[in-house]
Design a protein around this motif. Structure first.
Motif, PDB file in Angstrom:
ATOM      1  N   ASN A 130       0.674  46.811  22.129  1.00  0.00           N
ATOM      2  CA  ASN A 130       0.823  46.814  20.714  1.00  0.00           C
ATOM      3  C   ASN A 130       0.566  48.270  20.006  1.00  0.00           C
ATOM      4  O   ASN A 130      -0.283  48.675  20.502  1.00  0.00           O
ATOM      5  N   TYR A 131       1.285  48.734  19.079  1.00  0.00           N
ATOM      6  CA  TYR A 131       1.026  49.891  18.431  1.00  0.00           C
ATOM      7  C   TYR A 131      -0.192  49.686  17.575  1.00  0.00           C
ATOM      8  O   TYR A 131      -0.813  50.667  17.280  1.00  0.00           O
ATOM      9  N   THR A 132      -0.072  48.642  16.535  1.00  0.00           N
ATOM     10  CA  THR A 132      -1.408  48.335  15.571  1.00  0.00           C
ATOM     11  C   THR A 132      -2.301  47.352  16.419  1.00  0.00           C
ATOM     12  O   THR A 132      -1.827  46.532  17.048  1.00  0.00           O
ATOM     13  N   ARG A 133      -3.301  47.335  15.872  1.00  0.00           N
ATOM     14  CA  ARG A 133      -4.431  46.565  16.194  1.00  0.00           C
ATOM     15  C   ARG A 133      -4.818  45.519  15.118  1.00  0.00           C
ATOM     16  O   ARG A 133      -4.509  45.900  13.813  1.00  0.00           O
ATOM     17  N   PRO A 134      -5.281  44.189  15.409  1.00  0.00           N
ATOM     18  CA  PRO A 134      -5.717  43.641  14.218  1.00  0.00           C
ATOM     19  C   PRO A 134      -7.022  44.283  13.233  1.00  0.00           C
ATOM     20  O   PRO A 134      -7.656  44.840  14.072  1.00  0.00           O
ATOM     21  N   THR A 135      -6.887  43.980  12.151  1.00  0.00           N
ATOM     22  CA  THR A 135      -7.839  44.538  11.432  1.00  0.00           C
ATOM     23  C   THR A 135      -9.125  43.696  11.565  1.00  0.00           C
ATOM     24  O   THR A 135      -8.825  42.388  11.211  1.00  0.00           O
ATOM     25  N   LEU A 136     -10.251  44.190  11.784  1.00  0.00           N
ATOM     26  CA  LEU A 136     -11.498  43.271  12.052  1.00  0.00           C
ATOM     27  C   LEU A 136     -12.250  43.435  10.521  1.00  0.00           C
ATOM     28  O   LEU A 136     -12.184  44.777  10.158  1.00  0.00           O
ATOM     29  N   ASN A 137     -12.928  42.699  10.384  1.00  0.00           N
ATOM     30  CA  ASN A 137     -13.602  42.556   8.907  1.00  0.00           C
ATOM     31  C   ASN A 137     -14.882  43.678   8.962  1.00  0.00           C
ATOM     32  O   ASN A 137     -15.506  44.025   8.069  1.00  0.00           O
ATOM     33  N   GLY A 138     -15.443  43.915  10.193  1.00  0.00           N
ATOM     34  CA  GLY A 138     -16.726  44.726  10.350  1.00  0.00           C
ATOM     35  C   GLY A 138     -17.925  43.785  10.178  1.00  0.00           C
ATOM     36  O   GLY A 138     -17.845  43.018   9.740  1.00  0.00           O
ATOM     37  N   PRO A 139     -18.878  44.953  10.141  1.00  0.00           N
ATOM     38  CA  PRO A 139     -20.325  43.954   9.806  1.00  0.00           C
ATOM     39  C   PRO A 139     -20.207  43.647   8.424  1.00  0.00           C
ATOM     40  O   PRO A 139     -19.784  44.607   7.616  1.00  0.00           O
ATOM     41  N   LEU A 140     -21.124  42.736   7.991  1.00  0.00           N
ATOM     42  CA  LEU A 140     -21.530  42.274   6.639  1.00  0.00           C
ATOM     43  C   LEU A 140     -22.407  43.300   6.222  1.00  0.00           C
ATOM     44  O   LEU A 140     -23.243  43.815   6.848  1.00  0.00           O
ATOM     45  N   PRO A 141     -22.474  43.306   4.755  1.00  0.00           N
ATOM     46  CA  PRO A 141     -23.443  44.426   4.295  1.00  0.00           C
ATOM     47  C   PRO A 141     -24.877  43.719   4.457  1.00  0.00           C
ATOM     48  O   PRO A 141     -25.054  42.517   4.560  1.00  0.00           O
ATOM     49  N   PRO A 142     -25.851  44.851   4.667  1.00  0.00           N
ATOM     50  CA  PRO A 142     -27.136  44.269   4.769  1.00  0.00           C
ATOM     51  C   PRO A 142     -27.877  43.742   3.707  1.00  0.00           C
ATOM     52  O   PRO A 142     -27.336  43.765   2.505  1.00  0.00           O
ATOM     53  N   TYR A 143     -28.675  42.818   3.836  1.00  0.00           N
ATOM     54  CA  TYR A 143     -29.418  42.093   2.989  1.00  0.00           C
ATOM     55  C   TYR A 143     -30.277  42.785   1.775  1.00  0.00           C
ATOM     56  O   TYR A 143     -30.750  43.788   2.455  1.00  0.00           O
ATOM     57  N   ALA A 144     -30.228  42.711   0.670  1.00  0.00           N
ATOM     58  CA  ALA A 144     -30.996  43.190  -0.187  1.00  0.00           C
ATOM     59  C   ALA A 144     -32.415  42.925  -0.057  1.00  0.00           C
ATOM     60  O   ALA A 144     -32.940  42.025   0.425  1.00  0.00           O
ATOM     61  N   PRO A 145     -33.506  43.719  -0.370  1.00  0.00           N
ATOM     62  CA  PRO A 145     -35.027  43.469  -0.071  1.00  0.00           C
ATOM     63  C   PRO A 145     -35.318  42.005  -0.853  1.00  0.00           C
ATOM     64  O   PRO A 145     -36.104  41.352  -0.281  1.00  0.00           O
ATOM     65  N   ALA A 146     -34.702  41.797  -1.877  1.00  0.00           N
ATOM     66  CA  ALA A 146     -35.194  40.493  -2.767  1.00  0.00           C
ATOM     67  C   ALA A 146     -34.446  39.335  -1.743  1.00  0.00           C
ATOM     68  O   ALA A 146     -35.042  38.208  -1.700  1.00  0.00           O
ATOM     69  N   GLU A 147     -33.357  39.549  -1.158  1.00  0.00           N
ATOM     70  CA  GLU A 147     -32.695  38.567  -0.115  1.00  0.00           C
ATOM     71  C   GLU A 147     -33.811  38.250   1.151  1.00  0.00           C
ATOM     72  O   GLU A 147     -34.072  37.276   1.365  1.00  0.00           O
ATOM     73  N   TRP A 148     -34.329  39.250   1.586  1.00  0.00           N
ATOM     74  CA  TRP A 148     -34.966  39.413   2.645  1.00  0.00           C
ATOM     75  C   TRP A 148     -36.379  38.683   2.265  1.00  0.00           C
ATOM     76  O   TRP A 148     -36.962  37.932   3.053  1.00  0.00           O
ATOM     77  N   ASN A 149     -37.032  39.020   1.004  1.00  0.00           N
ATOM     78  CA  ASN A 149     -38.187  38.350   0.658  1.00  0.00           C
ATOM     79  C   ASN A 149     -37.788  36.761   0.598  1.00  0.00           C
ATOM     80  O   ASN A 149     -38.760  35.904   0.851  1.00  0.00           O
ATOM     81  N   ARG A 150     -36.950  36.365   0.128  1.00  0.00           N
ATOM     82  CA  ARG A 150     -36.642  35.157   0.112  1.00  0.00           C
ATOM     83  C   ARG A 150     -36.368  34.161   1.256  1.00  0.00           C
ATOM     84  O   ARG A 150     -36.753  33.091   1.475  1.00  0.00           O
ATOM     85  N   LEU A 151     -35.716  35.006   1.999  1.00  0.00           N
ATOM     86  CA  LEU A 151     -35.691  34.338   3.472  1.00  0.00           C
ATOM     87  C   LEU A 151     -36.834  34.124   4.133  1.00  0.00           C
ATOM     88  O   LEU A 151     -37.253  33.200   4.815  1.00  0.00           O
TER      89      LEU A 151
END
Length: 190
Positions: A130-151
């Motif tokens: 194939n000439y073109t490749r499927p578009t991969l979504n890539g990595p998710l954005p990192p957690y914000a510090p408040a989200e890490w603290n909650r986890l």
């Protein structure tokens, strides 16, 4: 036969597993020779001869077929599928996304398997990479510090709860009977 080409007007008649017989109109397209050839390839791609076994999938392939005929006609291509060149196909695939290229290749492969009509350089290209490749979504954005603290807080809370539950179930009691931990079974006496 599970799929056949109807000529006037151009359409595809299907009998898919578990579905009623359906007719998908291909429509009046600017290049009737190419449209008829690609419709024949689409018919050859339908189950059991090909990979297409769902009506929605066949409809998406019919959409790509129409798009391909219209765009190639706009580019000035007047011929049949047997007259396609590497340049014409390459230009179409390079401006298309992955699914359009994948569907067009599937249709052309089935057409060529049935009729052996594509020129050898075009055949190699159609059956190639194939000439073109499927578009991969890539990595998710990192957690914000408040989200890490909650986890972290939730994890600590769960560990404390489980530790207390375990201590309570294993603590000695005056009647010498221990309470089982939730979700386990008792295998012996006391």
């Amino acid at each position: 036969m599970p799929a056949e080409v109807l000529r006037a007007p151009l359409a595809l008649k299907l009998s898919l597993p578990g579905e009623t017989t359906t007719v998908i109109a291909i429509g009046d397209l600017p290049n009737p020779k190419l449209a008829a050839d690609l419709t024949g390839g689409l018919a050859a791609s339908v189950h059991p001869h090909g990979p297409l076994a769902k009506l929605t999938t066949v409809k998406s392939f019919a959409y790509t077929l129409r798009r391909m005929v219209r765009e190639l006609s706009e580019d000035g291509f007047p011929g049949s599928a047997a007259e396609l060149t590497r340049t014409v196909l390459g230009a179409f695939w390079l401006r298309s996304h992955y699914l359009v290229e994948y569907r067009a290749r599937t249709i052309l492969r089935a057409f060529d398997t049935r009729h052996q009509a594509l020129a050898e350089p075009v055949r190699r290209m159609v059956f190639g990479t194939n000439y073109t490749r499927p578009t991969l979504n890539g990595p998710l954005p990192p957690y914000a510090p408040a989200e890490w603290n909650r986890l972290i807080d939730l994890c600590k809370q769960e560990v404390r709860r489980l530790r207390e539950e375990q201590r309570w179930s294993h603590s000695p009691r005056t009647d010498k009977i221990r309470q089982p931990v939730a979700g386990t079974r008792r295998t012996g006496p006391g």
